[in-house]
Write an enzyme that holds these catalytic residues in place. Structure first.
Site, PDB file in Angstrom:
ATOM      1  N   GLY A   1       0.835  -1.198   0.000  1.00 26.14           N
ATOM      2  CA  GLY A   1       0.000   0.000   0.000  1.00 26.14           C
ATOM      3  C   GLY A   1       0.864   1.239   0.000  1.00 26.14           C
ATOM      4  O   GLY A   1       1.820   1.344   0.777  1.00 26.14           O
TER       5      GLY A   1
ATOM      6  N   GLY B   1      -0.729   4.450  -0.206  1.00 28.21           N
ATOM      7  CA  GLY B   1      -1.584   5.605   0.077  1.00 28.21           C
ATOM      8  C   GLY B   1      -0.966   6.399   1.213  1.00 28.21           C
ATOM      9  O   GLY B   1       0.236   6.285   1.484  1.00 28.21           O
ATOM     10  N   LEU B   2      -1.786   7.185   1.876  1.00 27.63           N
ATOM     11  CA  LEU B   2      -1.194   8.027   2.921  1.00 27.63           C
ATOM     12  C   LEU B   2      -0.566   7.197   4.024  1.00 27.63           C
ATOM     13  O   LEU B   2       0.524   7.509   4.500  1.00 27.63           O
ATOM     14  CB  LEU B   2      -2.258   8.981   3.475  1.00 27.63           C
ATOM     15  CG  LEU B   2      -2.555  10.127   2.513  1.00 27.63           C
ATOM     16  CD1 LEU B   2      -3.684  10.995   3.042  1.00 27.63           C
ATOM     17  CD2 LEU B   2      -1.314  10.972   2.267  1.00 27.63           C
ATOM     18  N   ALA B   3      -1.232   6.109   4.440  1.00 27.03           N
ATOM     19  CA  ALA B   3      -0.667   5.311   5.531  1.00 27.03           C
ATOM     20  C   ALA B   3       0.592   4.579   5.061  1.00 27.03           C
ATOM     21  O   ALA B   3       1.654   4.676   5.698  1.00 27.03           O
ATOM     22  CB  ALA B   3      -1.711   4.318   6.032  1.00 27.03           C
TER      23      ALA B   3
ATOM     24  N   HIS C   1     -21.761   7.804   3.785  1.00 26.32           N
ATOM     25  CA  HIS C   1     -21.556   9.261   3.804  1.00 26.32           C
ATOM     26  C   HIS C   1     -22.817   9.959   3.300  1.00 26.32           C
ATOM     27  O   HIS C   1     -23.363   9.571   2.269  1.00 26.32           O
ATOM     28  CB  HIS C   1     -20.363   9.595   2.903  1.00 26.32           C
ATOM     29  CG  HIS C   1     -19.826  10.970   3.093  1.00 26.32           C
ATOM     30  ND1 HIS C   1     -20.564  12.093   2.850  1.00 26.32           N
ATOM     31  CD2 HIS C   1     -18.615  11.396   3.510  1.00 26.32           C
ATOM     32  CE1 HIS C   1     -19.822  13.163   3.108  1.00 26.32           C
ATOM     33  NE2 HIS C   1     -18.634  12.758   3.515  1.00 26.32           N
TER      34      HIS C   1
ATOM     35  N   ARG D   1     -21.797  11.998  10.350  1.00 21.17           N
ATOM     36  CA  ARG D   1     -22.240  11.352   9.114  1.00 21.17           C
ATOM     37  C   ARG D   1     -23.314  10.290   9.323  1.00 21.17           C
ATOM     38  O   ARG D   1     -24.254  10.205   8.545  1.00 21.17           O
ATOM     39  CB  ARG D   1     -21.034  10.713   8.430  1.00 21.17           C
ATOM     40  CG  ARG D   1     -20.099  11.754   7.937  1.00 21.17           C
ATOM     41  CD  ARG D   1     -18.876  11.163   7.335  1.00 21.17           C
ATOM     42  NE  ARG D   1     -18.047  12.268   6.875  1.00 21.17           N
ATOM     43  CZ  ARG D   1     -16.829  12.120   6.367  1.00 21.17           C
ATOM     44  NH1 ARG D   1     -16.297  10.925   6.270  1.00 21.17           N
ATOM     45  NH2 ARG D   1     -16.148  13.163   5.963  1.00 21.17           N
TER      46      ARG D   1
HETATM   47  C1  LIG Z   1     -14.023  10.429  -2.240  1.00 19.92           C
HETATM   48  C2  LIG Z   1     -13.404  10.351  -0.890  1.00 19.92           C
HETATM   49  C3  LIG Z   1     -13.075  11.507  -0.207  1.00 19.92           C
HETATM   50  C4  LIG Z   1     -12.498  11.445   1.054  1.00 19.92           C
HETATM   51  N1  LIG Z   1     -12.195  12.613   1.702  1.00 19.92           N
HETATM   52  C5  LIG Z   1     -11.613  12.545   2.928  1.00 19.92           C
HETATM   53  C6  LIG Z   1     -11.259  13.743   3.619  1.00 19.92           C
HETATM   54  O1  LIG Z   1     -11.464  14.857   3.138  1.00 19.92           O
HETATM   55  N2  LIG Z   1     -10.678  13.623   4.819  1.00 19.92           N
HETATM   56  C7  LIG Z   1     -10.414  12.405   5.395  1.00 19.92           C
HETATM   57  O2  LIG Z   1      -9.869  12.366   6.492  1.00 19.92           O
HETATM   58  N3  LIG Z   1     -10.733  11.269   4.738  1.00 19.92           N
HETATM   59  C8  LIG Z   1     -11.311  11.302   3.534  1.00 19.92           C
HETATM   60  N4  LIG Z   1     -11.631  10.140   2.891  1.00 19.92           N
HETATM   61  C9  LIG Z   1     -11.170   8.866   3.433  1.00 19.92           C
HETATM   62  C10 LIG Z   1      -9.678   8.703   3.144  1.00 19.92           C
HETATM   63  O3  LIG Z   1      -9.377   9.227   1.874  1.00 19.92           O
HETATM   64  C11 LIG Z   1      -9.213   7.251   3.194  1.00 19.92           C
HETATM   65  O4  LIG Z   1      -9.696   6.626   4.322  1.00 19.92           O
HETATM   66  C12 LIG Z   1      -7.697   7.197   3.234  1.00 19.92           C
HETATM   67  O5  LIG Z   1      -7.115   7.988   2.227  1.00 19.92           O
HETATM   68  C13 LIG Z   1      -7.199   5.762   3.137  1.00 19.92           C
HETATM   69  O6  LIG Z   1      -5.797   5.792   3.100  1.00 19.92           O
HETATM   70  P1  LIG Z   1      -4.976   4.451   3.165  1.00 19.92           P
HETATM   71  O7  LIG Z   1      -3.544   4.831   3.047  1.00 19.92           O
HETATM   72  O8  LIG Z   1      -5.384   3.667   4.351  1.00 19.92           O
HETATM   73  O9  LIG Z   1      -5.444   3.603   1.889  1.00 19.92           O
HETATM   74  P2  LIG Z   1      -5.496   3.967   0.310  1.00 19.92           P
HETATM   75  O10 LIG Z   1      -5.199   5.395   0.024  1.00 19.92           O
HETATM   76  O11 LIG Z   1      -6.772   3.400  -0.182  1.00 19.92           O
HETATM   77  O12 LIG Z   1      -4.293   3.155  -0.285  1.00 19.92           O
HETATM   78  C14 LIG Z   1      -4.342   1.764  -0.399  1.00 19.92           C
HETATM   79  C15 LIG Z   1      -3.061   1.319  -1.053  1.00 19.92           C
HETATM   80  O13 LIG Z   1      -2.998  -0.101  -0.964  1.00 19.92           O
HETATM   81  C16 LIG Z   1      -2.691  -0.640  -2.231  1.00 19.92           C
HETATM   82  N5  LIG Z   1      -3.283  -1.977  -2.258  1.00 19.92           N
HETATM   83  C17 LIG Z   1      -4.505  -2.368  -1.856  1.00 19.92           C
HETATM   84  N6  LIG Z   1      -4.648  -3.697  -1.985  1.00 19.92           N
HETATM   85  C18 LIG Z   1      -3.496  -4.155  -2.489  1.00 19.92           C
HETATM   86  C19 LIG Z   1      -3.017  -5.436  -2.836  1.00 19.92           C
HETATM   87  N7  LIG Z   1      -3.759  -6.529  -2.670  1.00 19.92           N
HETATM   88  N8  LIG Z   1      -1.778  -5.539  -3.368  1.00 19.92           N
HETATM   89  C20 LIG Z   1      -0.990  -4.434  -3.523  1.00 19.92           C
HETATM   90  N9  LIG Z   1      -1.384  -3.197  -3.183  1.00 19.92           N
HETATM   91  C21 LIG Z   1      -2.618  -3.061  -2.669  1.00 19.92           C
HETATM   92  C22 LIG Z   1      -3.251   0.327  -3.242  1.00 19.92           C
HETATM   93  O14 LIG Z   1      -2.586   0.180  -4.460  1.00 19.92           O
HETATM   94  C23 LIG Z   1      -2.941   1.652  -2.529  1.00 19.92           C
HETATM   95  O15 LIG Z   1      -1.608   2.025  -2.804  1.00 19.92           O
HETATM   96  C24 LIG Z   1     -12.236  10.200   1.641  1.00 19.92           C
HETATM   97  C25 LIG Z   1     -12.578   9.031   0.968  1.00 19.92           C
HETATM   98  C26 LIG Z   1     -13.178   9.112  -0.275  1.00 19.92           C
HETATM   99  C27 LIG Z   1     -13.618   7.849  -0.931  1.00 19.92           C
END
Ligand SMILES: Cc1cc2nc3c(=O)[nH]c(=O)nc-3n(C[C@H](O)[C@H](O)[C@H](O)COP(=O)(O)OP(=O)(O)OC[C@H]3O[C@@H](n4cnc5c(N)ncnc54)[C@H](O)[C@@H]3O)c2cc1C
Length: 637
Positions: free
Chosen positions: A40, A42-44, A266, A330
């Site tokens: 992953g 993403g931000l985390a 939401h 929400r």
């Molecule tokens: C439209 C929208 C707007 C939002 N706005 C806000 C906001 O304004 N403020 C807020 O706090 N939150 C907001 N959220 C929620 C927030 O964006 C998410 O909860 C957060 O960004 C998730 O981050 P993450 O790093 O956990 O996962 P993600 O950003 O979803 O990243 C997941 C990562 O895992 C990888 N991955 C997944 N499965 C696999 C696999 N099997 N093999 C290899 N790679 C994999 C993907 O490629 C990706 O890189 C919003 C959500 C949405 C849908």
């Protein structure tokens, strides 16, 4: 299964500092001897991998997009919370902690939530130092707006693109480490299995999505930061690729799955407009700072909005929740929207919509000010609906948006499989039964920048690691499982597409495990889902082969997991005989329709343990104790 939360002792405000001191450290010269896999970006995951690389560990990062910059976090619009109190309006770490515990309807761990609030202030400093262009006041100070469930303005934002800007910050930090040779990136790689050796997570099996080649990668620890599973509903605000495969594979290898039924619907999304729609679009909660939500007072009133006089409008959130008004949380706002639509007062086609109206704000502040704040969101709305929200109210309706449930983790973000840590939306840690707006980005970055770098190091320093490679029987077995599964998915040559199955699953989930749930509906879903799954494994048609780019195959694998995860969600919802946050069991509500918790029986985390194919999973319980924010009825009136 033993669920040891490993909470540090002492007063809540000192737990994290104490714990950081108590945790073991790895000598800087030894860090390069350890390796970590992060799934992953993403931000985390991006923040975690960059930080671990910066510390000197050898990191491999996997994502299924072509660039880490395209992780779903990029879609986040409205903002990120932090208890900076720049507004001087009464905010504090304690208040953010309090708001989050209450917002989650007393179903989160106090110590985790306090740490989150504490770290929120560091996140903003970190991101500003990276150059994230947060919105600013005229004098240069960082600007804030309000989000649901809070009476202070603590949300930092970059117009309606906060996630994108934060992700660019994390991406820069990550790519710096790629350049330094500390992080190796594996884009277009999908993790399809976890490798567990001697009871510890030691690697993954990933498919190169371009060539179809299966690869096994090993490390001393594995971090999953793979996002949420809300696409189980098919129609959702998530990017189409978001899925639950990584955490589901880990669950089936022994990681407990906590509170799967806690999903967030939401309130402000663009309503569904047709049977063949594949995706829903969020209209950020930030819009509720200036938009007023209303429906006609009279059922069946089909007049256009501008013909409905003020006295015939029901600003139902302002009426029912005068203290929080349009910024009620929400879960509450979504249910209220459903209620007025159920009463026949919904607007737009099918009556499944409510108005989000900016007329008053435009009259008060002027259209240029509204455009400055929300211009890109208004433009997005107009492009999708062909209606100009500066002139007519937006129409919105609730949609699947976030999952509070996820893999169970202890205070160190360690799952029940040693060596498997979980960050961001993929874990269950901080939001209880309902997440407050702008708190997901905060949690993802807290996990990535400030928690995992310590707790991964502590784990590595506390254990010894033998060298493992592809010849290990567990690694060979994991690869064989993946090969077999891909073969089966391709071999059926049935009559239905993946999408048709997914759409059907989504309907079942939305109807029976969506905004309102009840015993009969959940029991029906628990019949329908296995039947659909049975048909899936008999009548699916996946064209192409496994040795090439094959999106149908990718989707089929993800849906196969959703077809099991959906069932666990319904089971969890059935067994939690109370209403709390986003989990609204219709049988358990107050006389005025609010969620009715049962703290006697359900003040706990339900962590499900896989019991084997065809067997009912085991429901384990982690009791929740509230010492600093005493249990109370959650009210926003
Ligand atoms: C439209 C929208 C707007 C939002 N706005 C806000 C906001 O304004 N403020 C807020 O706090 N939150 C907001 N959220 C929620 C927030 O964006 C998410 O909860 C957060 O960004 C998730 O981050 P993450 O790093 O956990 O996962 P993600 O950003 O979803 O990243 C997941 C990562 O895992 C990888 N991955 C997944 N499965 C696999 C696999 N099997 N093999 C290899 N790679 C994999 C993907 O490629 C990706 O890189 C919003 C959500 C949405 C849908």
């Amino acid at each position: 299964m033993e669920l040891k939360a490993n909470l540090p002792s002492g007063p809540i405000a000192q737990k994290w500092s104490k714990h950081r001191f108590d945790m073991k450290l790895v000598n800087p010269a030894n860090k390069r001897k350890y390796s970590v896999i992060v799934v992953g970006s993403g931000l985390a995951g991006g923040a975690g991998a960059a930080s671990l690389g910066e510390l000197g560990y050898n990191v491999k990062v996997f994502c299924y997009q072509d660039s880490p910059r395209r992780a779903h976090s990029i879609a986040a619009q409205g903002g990120i919370n932090a208890a900076k109190n720049y507004q001087n309006d009464g905010d504090s770490v304690w208040r953010l902690f309090y708001d989050t515990v209450k917002g989650g309807d007393f179903r989160a761990r106090e110590a985790n939530v306090y740490r989150l609030a504490e770290l929120s202030v560091n996140i903003i400093d970190q991101c500003v130092a990276q150059g994230v262009p947060f919105g600013r006041e005229y004098g240069g100070t960082l600007a804030n707006r309000s989000f649901g469930g809070a009476l202070v303005s603590r949300t930092f934002y970059a117009r309606g693109q906060t996630g994108q800007q934060l992700l660019l910050g994390a991406y820069q930090a990550l790519m710096r480490q790629v350049g330094a040779g500390q992080v190796k990136m594996f884009p277009r790689h999908e993790m399809l299995e976890l490798v567990v050796i001697d009871g510890r997570a030691r690697g993954i099996v990933a498919r190169d999505m371009v060539t179809g080649k299966l690869e096994t990668h090993f490390a001393d620890a594995v971090v999953l930061a793979t996002g949420g599973y809300g696409n189980v509903f098919y129609l959702a605000t998530y990017a189409k690729g978001c899925n639950g495969t990584a955490i589901w594979r880990a669950y089936k290898k022994g990681a407990a799955f906590a509170n799967p039924c806690y999903t967030q619907i939401h309130p402000t999304c663009i309503p569904v407009h047709g049977d063949y729609q594949s995706k829903l679009t969020l209209m950020s909660e930030s819009l509720r700072n200036d938009g007023r939500i209303w429906v006609p007072k009279k059922a069946g009133d089909a007049r256009p909005a501008h013909q409905i006089p003020e006295e015939e409008r029901d600003y139902y959130l302002e009426r029912k929740y005068p203290t929080y008004g349009n910024l009620a949380p929400r879960d509450i706002s979504s249910r209220a929207a459903k209620q007025v639509c159920d009463e026949g007062r919904g607007v737009g086609p099918g009556g499944l919509g409510v108005y989000l109206d900016f007329a008053d704000s435009i009259a008060r502040l002027g259209a240029p000010k509204i455009e400055e704040k929300y211009g890109n969101l208004f433009e997005m709305y107009e492009r999708i609906t062909a209606e100009d929200p500066y002139k007519v109210p937006m129409r919105i309706f609730p949609a699947s948006h976030y999952t509070m449930g996820g893999l169970w983790v202890d205070y160190n973000l360690m799952s029940t499989i040693p060596g498997l840590l979980v960050g961001g939306e993929a874990n269950f840690s901080d939001h209880g039964a309902n997440r407050l707006g702008a708190s997901a980005l905060m949690q993802g970055l807290a996990d990535g920048y400030f928690i995992l770098p310590y707790t991964v190091g502590h784990y590595l320093a506390s254990n010894k690691f033998d060298k493992v490679d592809e010849s290990h029987p567990e690694a060979r077995a994991a690869t064989a499982t993946v090969e077999q599964r891909l073969r089966t998915l391709l071999s059926m040559k049935g009559k239905r597409t993946v999408t048709s199955f997914h759409r059907e699953l989504g309907k079942i989930m939305w109807e029976h495990c969506g905004m309102g749930r009840n015993k009969a509906g959940l029991e029906a879903a628990l019949q329908k889902i296995p039947a659909l799954r049975e048909e899936f494994w008999r009548n699916l048609n996946v064209p192409g082969s496994a040795d090439e780019l094959n999106q149908s195959l990718e989707m089929a694998g993800r849906l196969a997991d959703f077809l099991e995860l959906g069932e666990l969600m319904c089971l969890d919802a059935l067994e939690r005989e109370e209403s709390c946050g986003g989990h609204f069991r219709e049988e358990y509500q107050t006389s005025d329709g609010e969620a009715l918790r049962d703290d006697e029986r359900f003040c706990h985390v339900a962590a499900w343990e896989y019991a084997g194919e065809g067997k009912k999973p085991i429901r384990n319980v982690e009791p929740l104790v509230f010492e600093d924010v005493p249990l109370q009825t959650r009210s926003y009136k």
